[in-house]
Design a protein around this motif. Structure first.
Motif, PDB file in Angstrom:
ATOM      1  N   GLU A   1       9.435  35.338   5.224  1.00 49.58           N
ATOM      2  CA  GLU A   1      10.345  35.707   4.125  1.00 49.58           C
ATOM      3  C   GLU A   1      11.187  36.944   4.424  1.00 49.58           C
ATOM      4  N   ASP A   2      10.935  37.598   5.542  1.00 44.26           N
ATOM      5  CA  ASP A   2      11.790  38.704   5.970  1.00 44.26           C
ATOM      6  C   ASP A   2      13.042  38.193   6.686  1.00 44.26           C
ATOM      7  N   THR A   3      13.090  36.903   6.952  1.00 43.65           N
ATOM      8  CA  THR A   3      14.258  36.330   7.622  1.00 43.65           C
ATOM      9  C   THR A   3      15.504  36.544   6.774  1.00 43.65           C
ATOM     10  N   ALA A   4      16.494  37.198   7.371  1.00 45.20           N
ATOM     11  CA  ALA A   4      17.717  37.538   6.649  1.00 45.20           C
ATOM     12  C   ALA A   4      18.689  38.210   7.613  1.00 45.20           C
ATOM     13  N   VAL A   5      19.893  38.375   7.139  1.00 45.38           N
ATOM     14  CA  VAL A   5      20.836  39.263   7.822  1.00 45.38           C
ATOM     15  C   VAL A   5      20.634  40.650   7.221  1.00 45.38           C
ATOM     16  N   TYR A   6      20.448  41.625   8.090  1.00 46.97           N
ATOM     17  CA  TYR A   6      20.209  42.992   7.647  1.00 46.97           C
ATOM     18  C   TYR A   6      21.478  43.820   7.857  1.00 46.97           C
TER      19      TYR A   6
ATOM     20  N   ARG B   1      19.416  43.517   2.853  1.00 45.61           N
ATOM     21  CA  ARG B   1      19.279  42.246   3.547  1.00 45.61           C
ATOM     22  C   ARG B   1      19.751  41.117   2.640  1.00 45.61           C
ATOM     23  N   GLN B   2      20.155  40.038   3.288  1.00 47.94           N
ATOM     24  CA  GLN B   2      20.598  38.870   2.549  1.00 47.94           C
ATOM     25  C   GLN B   2      20.100  37.622   3.249  1.00 47.94           C
ATOM     26  N   ALA B   3      19.264  36.884   2.545  1.00 48.10           N
ATOM     27  CA  ALA B   3      18.749  35.621   3.050  1.00 48.10           C
ATOM     28  C   ALA B   3      19.681  34.502   2.601  1.00 48.10           C
ATOM     29  N   PRO B   4      19.671  33.361   3.282  1.00 51.48           N
ATOM     30  CA  PRO B   4      20.552  32.254   2.913  1.00 51.48           C
ATOM     31  C   PRO B   4      20.352  31.839   1.466  1.00 51.48           C
ATOM     32  N   GLY B   5      21.440  31.752   0.740  1.00 50.04           N
ATOM     33  CA  GLY B   5      21.393  31.319  -0.642  1.00 50.04           C
ATOM     34  C   GLY B   5      20.888  32.353  -1.625  1.00 50.04           C
ATOM     35  N   LYS B   6      20.682  33.576  -1.143  1.00 45.26           N
ATOM     36  CA  LYS B   6      20.163  34.624  -2.029  1.00 45.26           C
ATOM     37  C   LYS B   6      21.130  35.797  -2.101  1.00 45.26           C
TER      38      LYS B   6
ATOM     39  N   TYR C   1      26.942  47.776  -4.967  1.00 44.14           N
ATOM     40  CA  TYR C   1      28.280  48.237  -5.365  1.00 44.14           C
ATOM     41  C   TYR C   1      28.445  49.747  -5.254  1.00 44.14           C
ATOM     42  N   ASP C   2      27.352  50.459  -5.045  1.00 44.90           N
ATOM     43  CA  ASP C   2      27.448  51.914  -4.858  1.00 44.90           C
ATOM     44  C   ASP C   2      27.718  52.302  -3.412  1.00 44.90           C
ATOM     45  N   TYR C   3      27.783  51.318  -2.538  1.00 45.43           N
ATOM     46  CA  TYR C   3      28.013  51.573  -1.116  1.00 45.43           C
ATOM     47  C   TYR C   3      29.378  51.020  -0.729  1.00 45.43           C
ATOM     48  N   LYS C   4      30.186  51.859  -0.111  1.00 45.53           N
ATOM     49  CA  LYS C   4      31.552  51.459   0.252  1.00 45.53           C
ATOM     50  C   LYS C   4      31.629  50.895   1.665  1.00 45.53           C
ATOM     51  N   TYR C   5      30.878  51.467   2.572  1.00 44.26           N
ATOM     52  CA  TYR C   5      30.988  51.097   3.988  1.00 44.26           C
ATOM     53  C   TYR C   5      29.789  50.233   4.391  1.00 44.26           C
ATOM     54  N   TRP C   6      30.099  49.161   5.100  1.00 48.20           N
ATOM     55  CA  TRP C   6      29.079  48.195   5.502  1.00 48.20           C
ATOM     56  C   TRP C   6      29.265  47.828   6.963  1.00 48.20           C
ATOM     57  N   GLY C   7      28.150  47.588   7.633  1.00 52.34           N
ATOM     58  CA  GLY C   7      28.216  47.037   8.967  1.00 52.34           C
ATOM     59  C   GLY C   7      28.378  45.528   8.899  1.00 52.34           C
ATOM     60  N   GLN C   8      28.438  44.903  10.061  1.00 56.15           N
ATOM     61  CA  GLN C   8      28.635  43.458  10.118  1.00 56.15           C
ATOM     62  C   GLN C   8      27.327  42.697   9.948  1.00 56.15           C
ATOM     63  N   GLY C   9      26.217  43.407  10.055  1.00 59.19           N
ATOM     64  CA  GLY C   9      24.914  42.780   9.882  1.00 59.19           C
ATOM     65  C   GLY C   9      24.291  42.350  11.198  1.00 59.19           C
ATOM     66  N   THR C  10      22.982  42.293  11.190  1.00 55.51           N
ATOM     67  CA  THR C  10      22.235  41.793  12.348  1.00 55.51           C
ATOM     68  C   THR C  10      21.173  40.825  11.841  1.00 55.51           C
ATOM     69  N   GLN C  11      21.078  39.675  12.479  1.00 56.16           N
ATOM     70  CA  GLN C  11      20.177  38.625  12.017  1.00 56.16           C
ATOM     71  C   GLN C  11      18.753  38.882  12.504  1.00 56.16           C
ATOM     72  N   VAL C  12      17.821  38.797  11.576  1.00 54.90           N
ATOM     73  CA  VAL C  12      16.400  38.815  11.919  1.00 54.90           C
ATOM     74  C   VAL C  12      15.814  37.481  11.469  1.00 54.90           C
ATOM     75  N   THR C  13      15.252  36.752  12.404  1.00 52.61           N
ATOM     76  CA  THR C  13      14.636  35.469  12.105  1.00 52.61           C
ATOM     77  C   THR C  13      13.167  35.540  12.496  1.00 52.61           C
ATOM     78  N   VAL C  14      12.305  35.254  11.531  1.00 50.92           N
ATOM     79  CA  VAL C  14      10.867  35.326  11.770  1.00 50.92           C
ATOM     80  C   VAL C  14      10.327  33.907  11.818  1.00 50.92           C
ATOM     81  N   SER C  15       9.760  33.539  12.932  1.00 48.40           N
ATOM     82  CA  SER C  15       9.213  32.190  13.097  1.00 48.40           C
ATOM     83  C   SER C  15       7.756  32.170  12.659  1.00 48.40           C
ATOM     84  N   SER C  16       7.387  31.070  12.014  1.00 52.47           N
ATOM     85  CA  SER C  16       6.011  30.956  11.514  1.00 52.47           C
ATOM     86  C   SER C  16       5.115  30.241  12.517  1.00 52.47           C
TER      87      SER C  16
END
Length: 125
Positions: A88-93, A38-43, A110-125
């Protein structure tokens, strides 16, 4: 080549759950390790879970007990079930696969060659 397509993300309330799917196509082999990141904005992109072809799993410490990775080799699909969602789970997975066959579950992108386009998970508080 292996193509990976994620789905299942969306807007979820804190405490809710979501199941992400990743379908593999192309030169797929069930003997590949599959990972979720997962990748959160700015992280940086971070490992959350991985699964070997035989079903051995490995999780990032901070998600243990809430994240469950599984796979259906007949459907070339890997799942990530996330429970008790937190803001804090909000991220693109992303799901990912290495280029080699094996059972070692790496936590490094870097050990993974193939990647998907990602799917956004947004958790509202």
């Amino acid at each position: 080549q292996v193509q990976l397509v994620e789905s299942g993300g969306g807007l979820v309330q804190t405490g809710g759950s979501v199941r992400l799917s990743c379908v593999a196509s192309g030169r797929t082999r069930t003997s590949y390790v599959m990972g979720w990141f997962r990748q959160a904005p700015g992280k940086e992109r971070e490992f959350v879970a991985g699964i070997s072809w035989s079903g051995t799993t490995y999780y990032r410490d901070s998600v243990k007990g809430r994240f469950t990775i599984s796979r259906d080799n007949a459907k070339n699909t890997v799942y990530l079930q996330i429970a008790s969602l937190k803001p804090e789970d909000t991220a693109v997975y992303f799901c990912a696969a290495p280029d080699s066959i094996g059972s070692y579950i790496s936590t490094e992108p870097y050990d993974y060659k193939y990647w998907g386009q990602g799917t956004q998970v947004t958790v509202s508080s």
